[in-house]
Motif scaffolding. Structure first.
Motif, PDB file in Angstrom:
ATOM      1  N   ASN A  83       0.848  -1.195   0.000  1.00  0.00           N
ATOM      2  CA  ASN A  83       0.000   0.000   0.000  1.00  0.00           C
ATOM      3  C   ASN A  83       0.872   1.230   0.000  1.00  0.00           C
ATOM      4  N   LEU A  84       0.873   1.968  -1.075  1.00  0.00           N
ATOM      5  CA  LEU A  84       1.808   3.073  -1.179  1.00  0.00           C
ATOM      6  C   LEU A  84       1.163   4.428  -1.321  1.00  0.00           C
ATOM      7  N   ASP A  85      -0.005   4.497  -1.868  1.00  0.00           N
ATOM      8  CA  ASP A  85      -0.680   5.783  -1.954  1.00  0.00           C
ATOM      9  C   ASP A  85      -2.175   5.554  -1.883  1.00  0.00           C
ATOM     10  N   SER A  99      12.708  -4.262   0.084  1.00  0.00           N
ATOM     11  CA  SER A  99      11.950  -3.041   0.304  1.00  0.00           C
ATOM     12  C   SER A  99      11.328  -2.611  -1.014  1.00  0.00           C
ATOM     13  N   PHE A 101      10.631   0.608  -3.670  1.00  0.00           N
ATOM     14  CA  PHE A 101      10.895   1.982  -4.086  1.00  0.00           C
ATOM     15  C   PHE A 101       9.672   2.452  -4.841  1.00  0.00           C
ATOM     16  N   TYR A 110       9.370  -0.481  -7.542  1.00  0.00           N
ATOM     17  CA  TYR A 110      10.493  -1.361  -7.799  1.00  0.00           C
ATOM     18  C   TYR A 110      10.893  -2.093  -6.529  1.00  0.00           C
ATOM     19  N   ILE A 112      13.649  -3.387  -4.066  1.00  0.00           N
ATOM     20  CA  ILE A 112      15.028  -3.091  -3.693  1.00  0.00           C
ATOM     21  C   ILE A 112      15.482  -4.210  -2.762  1.00  0.00           C
ATOM     22  N   THR A 136       9.510  -1.399   4.739  1.00  0.00           N
ATOM     23  CA  THR A 136      10.209  -0.168   4.401  1.00  0.00           C
ATOM     24  C   THR A 136       9.871   0.288   2.992  1.00  0.00           C
ATOM     25  N   ASN A 137       9.380   1.506   2.878  1.00  0.00           N
ATOM     26  CA  ASN A 137       9.061   2.050   1.568  1.00  0.00           C
ATOM     27  C   ASN A 137       9.910   3.277   1.294  1.00  0.00           C
ATOM     28  N   ILE A 138      10.651   3.203   0.204  1.00  0.00           N
ATOM     29  CA  ILE A 138      11.519   4.319  -0.156  1.00  0.00           C
ATOM     30  C   ILE A 138      10.792   5.178  -1.172  1.00  0.00           C
ATOM     31  N   HIS A 139      10.633   6.436  -0.856  1.00  0.00           N
ATOM     32  CA  HIS A 139       9.988   7.359  -1.795  1.00  0.00           C
ATOM     33  C   HIS A 139      11.058   8.165  -2.520  1.00  0.00           C
ATOM     34  N   GLY A 140      10.802   8.479  -3.773  1.00  0.00           N
ATOM     35  CA  GLY A 140      11.745   9.283  -4.527  1.00  0.00           C
ATOM     36  C   GLY A 140      11.364   9.337  -5.986  1.00  0.00           C
ATOM     37  N   LEU A 141      12.362   9.490  -6.850  1.00  0.00           N
ATOM     38  CA  LEU A 141      12.098   9.546  -8.283  1.00  0.00           C
ATOM     39  C   LEU A 141      12.794   8.389  -8.979  1.00  0.00           C
ATOM     40  N   CYS A 142      12.080   7.747  -9.876  1.00  0.00           N
ATOM     41  CA  CYS A 142      12.668   6.665 -10.657  1.00  0.00           C
ATOM     42  C   CYS A 142      13.600   7.286 -11.700  1.00  0.00           C
ATOM     43  N   SER A 146      13.415  11.151 -12.843  1.00  0.00           N
ATOM     44  CA  SER A 146      14.565  11.908 -12.368  1.00  0.00           C
ATOM     45  C   SER A 146      15.236  12.644 -13.531  1.00  0.00           C
TER      46      SER A 146
END
Lengths: 154, 154
Positions: A83-85, A99, A101, A110, A112, A136-142, A146
């Motif tokens: 569940n991410l958003d 984890s 991403f 993705y 990790i 653990t969920n890593i948020h950022g830009l693919c 990016s």
DNA sequence: ATGACTGCAAATACTTTGCACATGT
DNA sequence: ACATGTGCAAAGTATTTGCAGTCAT
């Protein structure tokens, strides 16, 4: 009954069948098929996407059954919910510790192959809390998003 | 316009107003009220629960506005969305770094005042991925459910 | 033989949208 | 003044449920 070999090679299912049985759940062609779909393209599909893919070779399958199968797979620990958003729940058949991403821009997910172990995290929980696992969920830009962000920044 | 002081003490709102404005969003009584509700009982309510609480002292408020306000609060970084299971998204007004503990039995959510920093985690992301933040969810049993589990085990 | 599972359809839960009017800046 | 926000109602997703019939054990 429907010929089950039509949907998934026997060998791949050993583990699945064992786990289902061990959890008091039944082995059905639908459950095998849903699991195979998740394994074939490990892109964290939603229930709806699983349904669409499942219908391709099992046209009679229903949405309710897809949810039932996904729940069964989660219960017997062959699949994890992600569940991410605010959108629909996604399903991940990778049971190796890992984890996720999540690209905040395009929503892609993705795996990790790294996690925080409870030891490493050294979480001090208040009295009475029982830790079972850390998610653990890593948020950022693919990479794609990016690159696009960099372009529009100049 | 509705008397705004009816809903939230001015002082508490300084930060909120600054942030809303800074993000190009407007300060409205509804947004202040929704924020105050989140701050008053930091129990990670769903949009629906926020709506019910908001109506008590602002009966005209609508569900659409609650979603709009929550989105605005998320955008200006006064509130975080929390997605832990298949159910509705929850909202958390605690912006200090922290993790969430989710009770897999009863679904309750607790703040744990500890996080994994990107440094500590030492995540090796494939080329091109840009890490923005790490979101840690601890799954397990809360004190109540843990006690009940122990009872039924004997 | 029997309870668990499936498929269908309907219901519920969650979230978004369009539009007329109101309000914040 | 004018864009942004609100409230309402309706639509759109996501998920669950009831039930009759089927299948796994």
């Amino acid at each position: 009954m429907v010929s089950r070999t039509k949907y998934a090679p026997i060998e791949q299912d050993e583990q699945l069948n064992k786990r289902l049985t061990h959890s008091g759940l039944r082995v059905t062609p639908q459950r095998q098929h849903v699991h195979e779909i998740l394994m074939t393209k490990m892109d964290h599909p939603t229930a709806d996407q699983v349904f669409l893919r499942a219908k391709e070779s099992m046209p009679e399958i229903s949405m309710a059954t897809v949810y039932n199968c996904l729940d069964a797979l989660v219960k017997c620990e062959m699949v994890k919910q992600v569940n991410l958003d605010r959108g629909a729940t996604r399903y991940c058949p990778n049971m190796k510790p890992h984890s996720h991403f999540y690209c905040d821009e395009c929503g892609s997910v993705y795996d990790i192959l790294q996690t925080i172990s409870p030891d490493q995290a050294k979480f001090k929980l208040p009295r009475g809390f029982k830790l079972q696992n850390i998610d653990t969920n890593i948020h950022g830009l693919c990479p794609d998003c990016s690159a696009k962000a960099k372009q529009s920044a100049n």
